[in-house]
Design a protein around this motif. Structure first.
Motif, PDB file in Angstrom:
ATOM      1  N   PHE A   1      -2.122   0.224  -1.952  1.00  0.00           N
ATOM      2  CA  PHE A   1      -1.793   0.489  -3.355  1.00  0.00           C
ATOM      3  C   PHE A   1      -2.690  -0.335  -4.288  1.00  0.00           C
TER       4      PHE A   1
ATOM      5  N   PRO B   1       1.193  -1.442   3.205  1.00  0.00           N
ATOM      6  CA  PRO B   1       1.116  -0.509   2.072  1.00  0.00           C
ATOM      7  C   PRO B   1       0.682  -1.167   0.770  1.00  0.00           C
ATOM      8  N   ASP B   2       1.077  -2.423   0.561  1.00  0.00           N
ATOM      9  CA  ASP B   2       0.724  -3.074  -0.706  1.00  0.00           C
ATOM     10  C   ASP B   2      -0.786  -3.192  -0.864  1.00  0.00           C
TER      11      ASP B   2
ATOM     12  N   ARG C   1       9.198   4.889  -6.106  1.00  0.00           N
ATOM     13  CA  ARG C   1       8.274   3.863  -5.610  1.00  0.00           C
ATOM     14  C   ARG C   1       8.692   3.340  -4.233  1.00  0.00           C
ATOM     15  N   GLN C   2       9.991   3.041  -4.053  1.00  0.00           N
ATOM     16  CA  GLN C   2      10.443   2.480  -2.783  1.00  0.00           C
ATOM     17  C   GLN C   2      10.268   3.467  -1.637  1.00  0.00           C
TER      18      GLN C   2
ATOM     19  N   LEU D   1       5.726   6.854  -9.332  1.00  0.00           N
ATOM     20  CA  LEU D   1       5.946   5.420  -9.220  1.00  0.00           C
ATOM     21  C   LEU D   1       6.598   4.833 -10.463  1.00  0.00           C
TER      22      LEU D   1
ATOM     23  N   ARG E   1       6.657   3.657  -0.704  1.00  0.00           N
ATOM     24  CA  ARG E   1       6.226   2.474   0.048  1.00  0.00           C
ATOM     25  C   ARG E   1       6.666   2.585   1.512  1.00  0.00           C
ATOM     26  N   ASP E   2       7.916   3.028   1.718  1.00  0.00           N
ATOM     27  CA  ASP E   2       8.411   3.195   3.089  1.00  0.00           C
ATOM     28  C   ASP E   2       7.602   4.253   3.833  1.00  0.00           C
TER      29      ASP E   2
ATOM     30  N   LEU F   1       4.531   5.177   3.258  1.00  0.00           N
ATOM     31  CA  LEU F   1       3.182   4.696   3.529  1.00  0.00           C
ATOM     32  C   LEU F   1       3.169   3.700   4.690  1.00  0.00           C
ATOM     33  N   THR F   2       4.206   2.883   4.789  1.00  0.00           N
ATOM     34  CA  THR F   2       4.306   1.943   5.916  1.00  0.00           C
ATOM     35  C   THR F   2       4.296   2.701   7.247  1.00  0.00           C
TER      36      THR F   2
END
Length: 391
Positions: free
Chosen positions: A366, A362-363, A237-238, A304, A241-242, A244-245
């Motif tokens: 999601f 990114p949040d 997941r982390q 995830l 997220r990185d 996607l940022t």
């Protein structure tokens, strides 16, 4: 009272130490000559002693200089290992340090054998004149001994069953091993037996290299654990997220949207309960393989958690591009899967979200993808839904 003989004998003794002293005014004719001979003998002995002392000092100074040079090589190796940044550079630095230690040894040489990507041994040298040695060129029993940490020496490489490697002179194989990790072999050789100081320094090179390689491997393992799902090998997941940022930032520069596909498997809980967790794990690995086969090379896949997966798709021309990917994945995951000797099905519900100029991170993407996935589930699953599109 002294007799003449006694006086002469006494004078001879005095002359021997004093070179011409007289007693009672008498001076025998041979006294001066005797003193000169004795002094000449003493001078020769002193000269020889001084020469020996000077040579010992010179030898001591030379030994200290060589020891200091060896310590310099080991110190430089430590700095190079710390700055290497990759196992290949560490191994090359190891070969260079061993070569430097053996430079003044007649016939001295060194190289490192490292298992390459093609299941062969890469032979790394200090001058980058690399070579390759087929894995089968090293006898299996010798490889087992080396992997177990055993130091192996022989009069020639061929005596160990090594063909086409190094000159036919004495050879030593020093495995680079720490615990269960086998990184390669430091191979050295010379015409004759290597001096104890040099041999100890080469051993220190081996120790330094093994420690550094183990540290690098542990760091890589920790990094992998921090960014990868251990079951499937996909990003966690982390890391997603990185990723996607960074993708959103690129999308703002290029003007091409980035898309997120969120996938949730149906019936996964029932499969776990009925067939056991091992069967569930096997199913998740199959799903990961199907996702890899169904996306483009530039797309990123992650797990995830549980039975939820995600795909990040960049460089999209239109929304249709990501819908093509979603359709392909839904079709692939709807097919039956052989698990633990049984045939099961775990189709997916897929939610899709596309970035836009107002996307704040990114949040948000999601959340939008999850909302679309919930809609797909309500519609019966085994389908995809684009966020913002009519349900």
């Amino acid at each position: 009272m002294w007799t003449g003989d006694k006086k002469i004998a006494g004078l001879g003794l005095l002359v021997s130490f004093g070179g011409g002293l007289t007693l009672g005014g008498l001076r025998p004719a041979g006294a001066a000559l005797t003193g000169a001979v004795v002094l000449a003998g003493a001078s020769t002995a002193w000269a020889a002693a001084l020469t020996r002392h000077r040579r010992r000092n010179e030898q001591t100074v030379a030994d200290l200089a060589r020891a200091l040079a060896r310590e310099t090589v080991l110190g430089d190796l430590g700095a190079r290992l710390l700055a290497a940044g990759s196992p290949d550079r560490m191994l090359r630095a190891t070969a260079g340090a061993a070569t430097a230690l053996l430079r003044d040894v007649p016939g001295g040489w060194a190289s490192v054998l490292s298992i390459g990507a093609d299941d062969d041994f890469a032979v790394l040298s200090a001058d980058a004149a690399d070579d390759h040695l087929p894995l089968e060129a090293i006898p299996t029993d010798l490889l087992v001994r080396l992997a177990g940490g055993e130091l192996v020496s022989a009069g020639t490489p061929s005596a160990l069953g090594l063909t086409g490697f190094g000159p036919e002179r004495p050879i030593s194989l020093l495995p680079l091993v720490r615990g269960e990790r086998f990184f390669g072999v430091l191979a050295t050789g010379a015409d004759d037996e290597v001096a104890a100081g040099v041999a100890a320094a080469v051993q220190a090179v081996r120790t330094q290299a093994s420690l550094a390689l183990e540290g690098d491997a542990l760091a890589a393992e920790l990094t992998l654990r921090a960014t990868r799902d251990p079951l499937t090998g996909l990003g966690n997941r982390q890391s997603m997220r990185d990723r996607l940022t960074a993708a959103i930032a690129r999308a703002r520069r290029t003007g091409k949207p980035v898309g997120v596909l969120l996938l949730d498997l149906q019936r996964f809980r029932q499969i776990n309960e009925v067939h056991g967790h091992d069967a569930g794990d096997e199913l998740l690995r199959v799903v990961a393989d199907r996702l890899r086969a169904g996306v483009r090379t530039e797309d990123t896949i992650g797990r995830l958690g549980g039975d939820q997966f995600a795909v990040i798709a960049e460089d999209l021309r239109t929304a249709q591009d990501i819908l093509v990917i979603a359709e392909r994945l839904v079709d692939s995951l709807s097919r039956s899967v052989p698990v633990a000797g049984r045939i099961v099905r775990a189709p997916a519900s897929v939610g899709i979200a596309l970035s836009h100029p107002d996307t704040d991170g990114p949040d948000q993407l999601f959340r939008e993808a999850e909302a679309a996935m919930t809609t797909a589930k309500r519609q019966g699953g085994n389908r995809y839904q684009l966020h913002g599109a009519p349900a």
